[in-house]
Design a protein around this motif. Structure first.
Motif, PDB file in Angstrom:
ATOM      1  N   LEU A   1      -2.990  10.280  -3.388  1.00  0.00           N
ATOM      2  CA  LEU A   1      -4.174   9.417  -3.302  1.00  0.00           C
ATOM      3  C   LEU A   1      -5.483  10.209  -3.262  1.00  0.00           C
TER       4      LEU A   1
ATOM      5  N   ASP B   1      -6.934  -3.314  -4.120  1.00  0.00           N
ATOM      6  CA  ASP B   1      -6.343  -3.979  -2.949  1.00  0.00           C
ATOM      7  C   ASP B   1      -7.106  -5.273  -2.644  1.00  0.00           C
TER       8      ASP B   1
ATOM      9  N   GLN C   1      -9.265   4.008  -5.841  1.00  0.00           N
ATOM     10  CA  GLN C   1      -8.892   2.848  -5.030  1.00  0.00           C
ATOM     11  C   GLN C   1     -10.089   1.937  -4.789  1.00  0.00           C
TER      12      GLN C   1
ATOM     13  N   SER D   1       2.130   1.986  -3.498  1.00  0.00           N
ATOM     14  CA  SER D   1       1.110   2.575  -4.381  1.00  0.00           C
ATOM     15  C   SER D   1       0.866   4.043  -4.027  1.00  0.00           C
ATOM     16  N   LYS D   2       0.953   4.350  -2.732  1.00  0.00           N
ATOM     17  CA  LYS D   2       0.785   5.745  -2.289  1.00  0.00           C
ATOM     18  C   LYS D   2       1.913   6.620  -2.857  1.00  0.00           C
TER      19      LYS D   2
ATOM     20  N   ILE E   1      -6.143   1.491  -8.327  1.00  0.00           N
ATOM     21  CA  ILE E   1      -5.461   0.617  -7.362  1.00  0.00           C
ATOM     22  C   ILE E   1      -6.484  -0.379  -6.811  1.00  0.00           C
TER      23      ILE E   1
ATOM     24  N   ASN F   1       0.834  -1.209   0.000  1.00  0.00           N
ATOM     25  CA  ASN F   1       0.000   0.000   0.000  1.00  0.00           C
ATOM     26  C   ASN F   1       0.868   1.258   0.000  1.00  0.00           C
TER      27      ASN F   1
END
Length: 274
Positions: free
Chosen positions: A66, A112, A73, A54-55, A110, A51
């Motif tokens: 973000l 998750d 996301q 990706s940030k 993104i 995470n």
């Protein structure tokens, strides 16, 4: 340059990640004639930095990181919780991707908890990742997709442990030592949303990026950075105590933190009266 600098300064124990992410993202952004969107799949145990990376990628491309309206996301268990609603989710997801890329070709998506995502839903993303010039009048070739997953973490740990037991450093591990085994293990893992997914089958994932399990020394690095970010002077006694409170595996050797750096933040609250 900012992407490289942030990864060097804030990401610990992940030499493969830093190298591949910077090369992949920089190359893609500089390519004026990309044939498909960039698709990165980040794999590893909880707390190893997926995470976080990706940030940092989002912050290196968009002013608001973000929080940018061009960054989207999705968390599998939050946004797609019910298996019986899969067809509704497919329509919603495709419509969302289409609408946002139409508004901004350089959109970032993104996803998750990919290991908890329904395989059919993953496959509904496939057309957007493929080598099409246009789909219904829209080009997706400037978009970026980042997938985060615990799938394949056992395989990554296996490779890291082999190196450790053979007296070699983790920095000796090359992407070629892991990448093929990782994609096969993710593709064949029935507990992974990626199980027999066409994204892997059709080679639409550009990079499978392994996050190695973190060692005791990396946990201490995380603690130091967190203390500094809160404006406190680093107390090495507290750093060691927090690192010692973590649990480590395998049981005999106790090399790797089983939560990575995930609970560092909460443990610091205990030691400081914020």
């Amino acid at each position: 340059a900012a992407l490289q600098e942030n990864l060097d300064k804030k990401l610990f124990g992940q030499h493969l990640v830093s190298k591949v992410v910077v090369k992949a993202v920089r190359g893609f952004l500089n390519n004026t004639n990309a044939k498909k969107p960039l698709a990165l799949s980040l794999h590893g145990w909880t707390g190893t930095g997926k995470n976080f990376v990706s940030k940092i990628v989002a912050e290196s491309i968009y002013k608001k990181g973000l929080q940018s309206k061009y960054v989207h996301q999705f968390v599998a268990t939050l946004h797609f919780p019910h298996a019986h609603s899969i067809n509704l989710y497919k329509d919603q997801l495709q419509s969302w991707i289409r609408g946002n890329v139409s508004a901004c070709p350089r959109s970032l998506f993104i996803f998750d908890e990919m290991d908890k995502m329904h395989a059919g839903l993953i496959d509904s993303i496939k057309p957007f990742l493929d080598y099409y010039e246009l789909l219904d009048g829209v080009s997706y070739r400037q978009a970026i997709f980042i997938f985060l997953s615990n799938a394949g973490a056992e395989k990554i740990t296996e490779v890291a442990l082999d190196f450790w037991r053979n007296g070699r450093t983790r920095e000796d591990i090359q992407l070629t030592d892991i990448q093929n085994a990782l994609s096969v293990s993710v593709f064949n893992n029935k507990n992974s949303g990626f199980w027999h997914s066409t994204l892997i089958d059709r080679n639409l994932i550009d990079y499978f990026i392994p996050f190695l399990p973190l060692e005791y020394k990396h946990v201490k690095m995380c603690v130091r950075v967190e203390i500094e970010s809160r404006g406190y002077t680093v107390d090495e006694d507290i750093v060691s105590r927090i690192a010692d409170e973590m649990t480590y595996f395998p049981r005999e050797e106790r090399i790797y933190s089983d939560k990575g750096c995930k609970t560092v933040d909460a443990k610091l609250d205990y030691y400081y009266d914020f």
